[in-house]
Motif scaffolding. Structure first.
Motif: not given
Length: 563
Positions: A2-3, A472-473, A492-493, A499-501
Motif C-alpha cells: 500500500s502507498q 492505518a495500522d 514508513s516505506e 504490507g502495513l498501512r
C-alpha cells in the motif's frame, strides 16, 4: 504494497475545540479529528480518514455476508411510490419518508429500506423452488427525514446501511437463513471491535414476527434495554413482557366518592389521601386512529407509548388534546375513571379482575375509592404497556433487571410472508403447485457503527480504533528535525513494503507537540516516533490504547508491527 499516506498531503484539518453543536463524544471527536464534516442538518460528508474507516467496516460486512452465501446487488435509492403504497408503508412511514415528484408529476421516494423492491426483484428472477433459497444484500445510502437529526452520524437523515433479505419456501428454511445471519452479525461486530448485546425486539414498521436487535452499550445510546445479571435474558424495553405480580383480589365494599379538590395528578392525589401511588389507578387517554381510548395502569407506573404503539400497530396512537376534552364533556381532565366510560378501555395485567383501586370519579375535584375491576368496570383488552423499571423481575428467572443505554447497530427480522403476500411472490413447488415464499430482513448501520465504535473506544486524548477498521495500522511521527524526518520516511516505506498501512506525519514547520496531539486524536492503534534517539536508529513505539511505550531499533519495530 500500500502507498504510504503523508500527512503533508492528506486533506485533514484537526480542531483543538469541540464543535459548538456537538453533544455526543463521537460527534465531537469525528469532527475534531477530521473524519467528517457537516453539510446540513443530519447530512454529513465523509473525508479521507473517515472514508477509510467506513470502507473497512463495509469490507468486513461484505466478507462475512459472502461467507454465508449471500450475493451482493445494488438497487436504486430513488424509488416509485406504487410498491410502497401496495405494502401500506407509503402512509405508515408518515413524515419519515422523503417524497418527491418528477417533471411529469409522478410520485417517488428516497428509500428508507428495500423490502418491497427486493421482493419484486426475486419475483422477476426466481420462478421455481430450484431457484431458492437465495440471500441478497447491498450496502447503500438510505434516507429518513428525521425530525431532530442529532448526535452527528448517529442519527442522520442520510446514512450508510447494509440491508439483506432471505427468500425461502419453508418456515424451516427461513429459520436457517435467520440463524446464518445472526451468526454472521456476531462475527462482524466481534471483528470490528464492538462490545454488543443481542436483545429481543419488536418489528415496528418492518412487519413480521420474530426479531432481535444488536445493541452497542454506550452512554450516548438512544435505545434503552434490560439486562438480567443472573441469566442471559436481554431485551429492548418495548419488547419486555412478563407475568407481573397481581394484587390479591378483595371485596372492599361499595364504591365511595371522595372530595379531592385540586388533585388532578397521581402525586397530588396520593399526598391528599395519604396513600401510596400504587393504590391508585392512572387512566391515560389516547387516540387510536382518531378514536379516544383509555389506558389503565397502577398509579406508580407510567405508560410506555412506544410499547402501546407496537401493540396496536399499524394503528396510529397519539395523546388527546385540550380540544378533545372540550368535545367530550363526560371526560373530566385529571379525574377520569374507568367506571361508566363509553370508550374502549385497555389495561395493564396488574389491573386484574377483583383488584380494587382509587381512581377518578368522572366529576371535577372528585375521586372514587373501592372501584373494583370486573365489578365496577370491564377491561376490553389487556396489554403489557408499562414502562419497564430497574428492578422489575426478569421474565426468565425472576431476578431484578438492570437498565442500560445502547446504540442500535443491527436488527434482524423473520418477516414471514407479509411482503410475499402483498406482491404475490410464489414459485412453482416440487409438487407442481405454487408455493408462497417466506422472507427475512437483516440490517446493519454501517455509518452508525463508526460512531458506536468511537463512543466505546475513545478516551480523553481522542479516538482509539481497533486495528481491523482503523484508517492505518501505524502512525509514524517525525519529531521535526531533518534526521528524524528522514528516518520516519525510511521506516514508513519499509513498513509499507511489509504490507502495513502507514500514515506518516512529516509535516514541515509543525511542532512535535501538535504532531503528538494529532496522533492521539486520530486514533491509529500504533504510534511510532522518530525522536531524540533517531541518530542511533532507535524509535519509540506506543500502543494507543494502553499507552505502553518501548524503544526499538528499526528492525525490531518492523518485526514487532508485522508480527
Amino acid at each position: 504494497m500500500s502507498q504510504v499516506q503523508r500527512m503533508s498531503r492528506l486533506m485533514v484539518k484537526t480542531l483543538r475545540d469541540d464543535p459548538a453543536d456537538a453533544e455526543t463524544l463521537s460527534h465531537k471527536l469525528l469532527v475534531r479529528a477530521g473524519y467528517v464534516r457537516r453539510t446540513s442538518a443530519g447530512i454529513w460528508s465523509w473525508l479521507p480518514l473517515g472514508k477509510k474507516v467506513l470502507d473497512n467496516i463495509s469490507r468486513v460486512v461484505r466478507e462475512e455476508m459472502d461467507a454465508i452465501g449471500a450475493q451482493e446487488v445494488l438497487l436504486p435509492a430513488l424509488l416509485p411510490r406504487e410498491p410502497y403504497e401496495a405494502s401500506g408503508r407509503w402512509e405508515e412511514y408518515g413524515d419519515l419518508l422523503f417524497r418527491l415528484k418528477d417533471r411529469k408529476g409522478a410520485d417517488y421516494l428516497l428509500g428508507p429500506t428495500h423490502e418491497e423492491i427486493f421482493t419484486q426483484v426475486v419475483k422477476d428472477q426466481c420462478t421455481s423452488y430450484k431457484d431458492l433459497p437465495v440471500m441478497l444484500y447491498q450496502i447503500q445510502t438510505k434516507y429518513r427525514d428525521e425530525a431532530r437529526p442529532r448526535s452527528g452520524v448517529l442519527r442522520g437523515r442520510e446514512f450508510q446501511m447494509k440491508d439483506s433479505y432471505s427468500f425461502d419456501t419453508t418456515d424451516e428454511g427461513l429459520a436457517e437463513s435467520y440463524a446464518l445471519h445472526r451468526a454472521a452479525y456476531q462475527k462482524i461486530f466481534a471483528r470490528i471491535g464492538l462490545d454488543f448485546r443481542i436483545v429481543s425486539a419488536v418489528s415496528g414498521a418492518m412487519g413480521g414476527s420474530a426479531s432481535e436487535e444488536f445493541l452497542a452499550p454506550a452512554a450516548a445510546g438512544e435505545d434503552t434495554f434490560v439486562d438480567c445479571p443472573a441469566c442471559d435474558y436481554a431485551a429492548n424495553t418495548e419488547a419486555v413482557t412478563f407475568a407481573a405480580a397481581v394484587p390479591a383480589a378483595a371485596d372492599p365494599g361499595p364504591v365511595e366518592e371522595l372530595d379531592t379538590p385540586d388533585t388532578p395528578t397521581i402525586e397530588t392525589l396520593a399526598a391528599h389521601l395519604g396513600v401510596p401511588a400504587s393504590a391508585t389507578l392512572k387512566n391515560l387517554l389516547v387516540k387510536v386512529d382518531g378514536e379516544i381510548t383509555a389506558v389503565g395502569v397502577p398509579g406508580d407506573r407510567e405508560v410506555d407509548l412506544g410499547k402501546l404503539g407496537e401493540h396496536l400497530a399499524p394503528a396510529v396512537v397519539e395523546l388527546v388534546t385540550a380540544e378533545d376534552f372540550e368535545d367530550r364533556p363526560e371526560l373530566v381532565r385529571g379525574y377520569v375513571g374507568p367506571q361508566g366510560l363509553k370508550i374502549r378501555y385497555i389495561a395493564d395485567p396488574r389491573v386484574a379482575a377483583g383488584t380494587a383501586w382509587i381512581t377518578g370519579a368522572n366529576k371535577p375535584d372528585t375521586h372514587a375509592r373501592n372501584v373494583v375491576c370486573g365489578r365496577d368496570f370491564e377491561v376490553d383488552d389487556y396489554l403489557d404497556v408499562v414502562v419497564v423499571e430497574e428492578g422489575d423481575p426478569c421474565p426468565a428467572c425472576g431476578t431484578g433487571l438492570k437498565l442500560d443505554r445502547a446504540i442500535e447497530i443491527g436488527h434482524i427480522f423473520q418477516l414471514g410472508r407479509k411482503y410475499a403476500d402483498t406482491f404475490q411472490l410464489d414459485v412453482l413447488g416440487q409438487q407442481g403447485k405454487p408455493v408462497r415464499v417466506t422472507m427475512g430482513s437483516y440490517g446493519i448501520g454501517v455509518s452508525r457503527a463508526v460512531a458506536a465504535l468511537a463512543e466505546q473506544s475513545a478516551d480523553g486524548q481522542g479516538l482509539c480504533w481497533p486495528r481491523e477498521i482503523a484508517p492505518a495500522d501505524v502512525h509514524v511521527v517525525a519529531a521535526g528535525k531533518a534526521l528524524q524526518t528522514e528516518l520516519a520516511l525510511d521506516v514508513s516505506e519499509q513498513l509499507s513494503a511489509a504490507g502495513l498501512r502507514v500514515l506518516v506525519d512529516e509535516r514541515p514547520g509543525v511542532s512535535p507537540g501538535v504532531k503528538f496531539t494529532d496522533a492521539e486524536l486520530i486514533g491509529v492503534p500504533k504510534i511510532l516516533v522518530a525522536g531524540r534517539r533517531a541518530a542511533e536508529g532507535v524509535l519509540e513505539l506506543k500502543d494507543r490504547r494502553t499507552g505502553e511505550r518501548e524503544e526499538l531499533t528499526v528492525a525490531e519495530a518492523i518485526t514487532r508491527l508485522t508480527a
